[in-house]
Motif scaffolding. Structure first.
Motif, short mmCIF file in Angstrom:
data_model
loop_
_atom_site.label_atom_id
_atom_site.label_comp_id
_atom_site.label_asym_id
_atom_site.label_seq_id
_atom_site.Cartn_x
_atom_site.Cartn_y
_atom_site.Cartn_z
N UNK A 122 -16.11 4.68 5.38
CA UNK A 122 -15.77 3.36 4.89
C UNK A 122 -14.69 3.42 3.83
N UNK A 123 -14.41 2.29 3.26
CA UNK A 123 -13.44 2.16 2.18
C UNK A 123 -14.19 2.01 0.87
N UNK A 124 -13.48 2.20 -0.24
CA UNK A 124 -14.12 2.05 -1.55
C UNK A 124 -13.09 1.56 -2.57
N UNK A 125 -13.59 1.10 -3.68
CA UNK A 125 -12.73 0.71 -4.82
C UNK A 125 -13.04 1.66 -5.96
N UNK A 126 -12.02 1.99 -6.75
CA UNK A 126 -12.23 2.88 -7.89
C UNK A 126 -11.58 2.29 -9.14
N UNK A 127 -12.08 2.74 -10.28
CA UNK A 127 -11.57 2.32 -11.58
C UNK A 127 -10.91 3.51 -12.26
N UNK A 128 -10.02 3.23 -13.19
CA UNK A 128 -9.34 4.30 -13.90
C UNK A 128 -8.90 3.92 -15.29
N UNK A 135 -10.84 16.45 18.31
CA UNK A 135 -9.76 16.42 17.33
C UNK A 135 -10.06 15.32 16.32
N UNK A 136 -10.03 15.69 15.04
CA UNK A 136 -10.25 14.73 13.97
C UNK A 136 -8.95 14.60 13.18
N UNK A 137 -8.56 13.37 12.90
CA UNK A 137 -7.37 13.11 12.08
C UNK A 137 -7.83 12.30 10.87
N UNK A 138 -7.37 12.72 9.69
CA UNK A 138 -7.80 12.05 8.46
C UNK A 138 -6.59 11.65 7.63
N UNK A 139 -6.64 10.47 7.08
CA UNK A 139 -5.61 10.00 6.15
C UNK A 139 -6.21 8.84 5.36
N UNK A 140 -5.55 8.52 4.27
CA UNK A 140 -6.03 7.42 3.43
C UNK A 140 -4.84 6.75 2.77
N UNK A 141 -5.04 5.52 2.38
CA UNK A 141 -4.02 4.77 1.65
C UNK A 141 -4.68 4.03 0.50
N UNK A 171 0.84 -1.19 0.00
CA UNK A 171 0.00 0.00 0.00
C UNK A 171 0.88 1.24 0.00
N UNK A 172 0.25 2.38 -0.29
CA UNK A 172 0.94 3.67 -0.27
C UNK A 172 -0.01 4.72 0.27
N UNK A 173 0.51 5.66 1.04
CA UNK A 173 -0.30 6.75 1.56
C UNK A 173 -0.70 7.70 0.44
N UNK A 174 -1.90 8.24 0.54
CA UNK A 174 -2.40 9.21 -0.44
C UNK A 174 -1.72 10.56 -0.24
N UNK A 175 -1.46 10.92 1.01
CA UNK A 175 -0.86 12.21 1.34
C UNK A 175 0.45 12.00 2.08
N UNK A 176 1.31 12.99 2.02
CA UNK A 176 2.58 12.88 2.72
C UNK A 176 2.47 13.24 4.20
N UNK A 177 1.24 13.55 4.69
CA UNK A 177 1.06 13.83 6.11
C UNK A 177 -0.37 13.51 6.52
N UNK A 178 -0.60 13.37 7.81
CA UNK A 178 -1.94 13.19 8.34
C UNK A 178 -2.55 14.57 8.55
N UNK A 207 -8.06 -0.11 -4.43
CA UNK A 207 -8.86 0.13 -3.23
C UNK A 207 -8.34 1.38 -2.54
N UNK A 208 -9.28 2.19 -2.03
CA UNK A 208 -8.93 3.37 -1.23
C UNK A 208 -9.45 3.11 0.17
N UNK A 209 -8.52 3.07 1.13
CA UNK A 209 -8.86 2.79 2.53
C UNK A 209 -8.72 4.06 3.35
#
Length: 182
Positions: A114-120, A67-73, A38-45, A99-101
């Motif tokens: 939740x998580x989702x799957x995407x096409x491209x 406090x809300x923290x958001x990140x995705x992979x 997997x790989x992080x979507x962003x370089x920070x939380x 997949x985007x988690x």
């Protein structure tokens, strides 16, 4: 509250993939590529603090800070592709999935996503050649135009409904590939 917050994020990641392809004598190729891990979507939380003024069903005015923290992979990235030779170069077109988690950290009374799957659609161009009898190489640039994402939260503590995250996760890559021909 009903505010809209916007952020642009990016990340550079060094990841490997494996591929298998059938190549004809004229250089036309059909293949499948998969990225394990997997790989992080962003370089920070990303973090924000909200002050809660009230809770559903509670007439008492509160001033609780949350406090809300958001990140995705992304993970399970795969491509089915075709490569067409044009002189010493090739062009590539393919169909991608991943997949985007969401990996947010929610507060005790906040919602979760939740998580989702995407096409491209995958497009690229590059050069390839023969290193030795059975070893092939490729150097190419590709980009993938992913479907837009819209994920709504569930389990919110307020009557205001769900929060929604929308995203456009397009990617660009420079790749060097080695292959063994059987």
């Amino acid at each position: 509250e009903s505010s809209v917050r916007t952020a642009d994020v990016d990340n550079n990641a060094l990841i490997g993939s494996i591929y298998a392809e059938y190549a004809s004598d004229n250089g036309f190729a059909l293949g499948y590529e998969y990225y394990p891990g997997s790989a992080d979507v962003s370089d920070k939380t990303h973090e924000r603090t909200d002050t809660e003024l009230s809770v559903s069903g509670d007439d008492t005015a509160n001033t609780d800070a949350r406090v809300f923290k958001a990140s995705a992979e992304v993970e399970n990235y795969s491509i089915v592709y075709a490569e067409v030779p044009i002189g010493a170069f090739f062009v590539r077109a393919g169909y991608s999935q991943m997949d985007v988690n969401t990996t947010e950290v929610k507060s005790g009374n906040g919602g979760s996503y939740g998580n989702t799957s995407i096409d491209g659609t995958n497009l690229g161009a590059g050069v390839k050649g023969i290193w030795s009898d059975n070893v092939r190489w490729k150097l190419y640039y590709e980009m993938t135009d992913w479907d837009d994402i819209s994920i709504s939260s569930t389990g919110n503590s307020t009557d205001s409904g769900a929060n929604t995250i929308t995203a456009d996760l397009d990617t660009a890559e420079v790749k060097f590939a080695l292959g063994f021909q059987f």
